[in-house]
Write an enzyme that holds these catalytic residues in place. Structure first.
Site, mmCIF file in Angstrom:
data_model
loop_
_atom_site.group_PDB
_atom_site.id
_atom_site.type_symbol
_atom_site.label_atom_id
_atom_site.label_comp_id
_atom_site.label_asym_id
_atom_site.label_seq_id
_atom_site.Cartn_x
_atom_site.Cartn_y
_atom_site.Cartn_z
ATOM 1 N N GLY A 45 0.816 -1.223 0.000
ATOM 2 C CA GLY A 45 0.000 0.000 0.000
ATOM 3 C C GLY A 45 0.843 1.263 0.000
ATOM 4 N N CYS A 46 1.923 1.242 0.760
ATOM 5 C CA CYS A 46 2.792 2.423 0.863
ATOM 6 C C CYS A 46 3.546 2.666 -0.441
ATOM 7 C CB CYS A 46 3.762 2.269 2.031
ATOM 8 S SG CYS A 46 2.887 2.142 3.622
ATOM 9 N N THR A 47 3.913 1.577 -1.120
ATOM 10 C CA THR A 47 4.599 1.716 -2.404
ATOM 11 C C THR A 47 3.647 2.299 -3.443
ATOM 12 O OG1 THR A 47 6.091 -0.109 -1.891
ATOM 13 C CG2 THR A 47 5.845 0.467 -4.220
ATOM 14 N N ALA A 50 3.172 6.021 -2.641
ATOM 15 C CA ALA A 50 4.368 6.804 -2.980
ATOM 16 C C ALA A 50 4.491 6.962 -4.497
ATOM 17 C CB ALA A 50 5.617 6.142 -2.407
#
Length: 158
Positions: A45-47, A50
């Site tokens: 999710g963070c990738t 970003a």
């Protein structure tokens, strides 16, 4: 946690991926700040989040905004994440989660039946006077960047 919208944003000074100190004051009177808190470098999710910010980076820049990501990860982790994903913005190190707590995003979370403290994915749009003009809490990654961009466009185009 009370809403921060309409209030002066909590000040911070944190090291970025290069060990340079980045402060909210650096942008006072100059730029909008998209301050986004995310749980962990290089997780799915963070990738995605970003990379969505990366892909819209030029749009944010044209609207006089700087993007700053914040997580408890260290400089080395941030450097690897930036290099691997080609991120054109800084990631700030909040290892003691002091800034996450100031923004009310350090929360009790649950995964696989275990409870632990961590960052609740959240984004804050701070105007050049240092006021939080919009906050998104419990962010769902899909469509979030478009929403943030649309909000910024409305603000800058009056």
């Amino acid at each position: 946690m009370e809403k921060l919208e309409g209030l002066h944003a909590p000040q911070f000074s944190l090291p970025n991926e290069k060990g340079e100190t980045v402060s909210l004051n650096d942008y006072q009177g100059k730029k909008y700040v998209i301050l986004y808190f995310y749980p962990k470098d290089a997780t799915p999710g963070c990738t995605t989040q970003a990379c969505d910010f990366r892909d819209a980076f030029q749009n944010f820049t044209e609207l006089n905004a700087v993007i700053l990501g914040v997580s408890p990860d260290n400089e080395k982790s941030h450097q690897r994440f930036i290099e691997k994903q080609g991120l054109p913005f800084s990631l700030l190190v909040d290892e003691d989660h002091e800034v996450a707590e100031a923004y009310g995003v350090w929360k009790m979370k649950k995964m696989f039946g275990k409870e632990y403290m961590g960052i609740e994915r959240s984004t804050f749009l701070i105007d050049p006077t240092g006021t939080v003009v919009k906050e998104w809490r419990k962010v769902k990654v899909d469509g979030h960047i478009q929403d943030a961009l649309a909000t910024l466009e409305q603000l800058t185009k009056g």
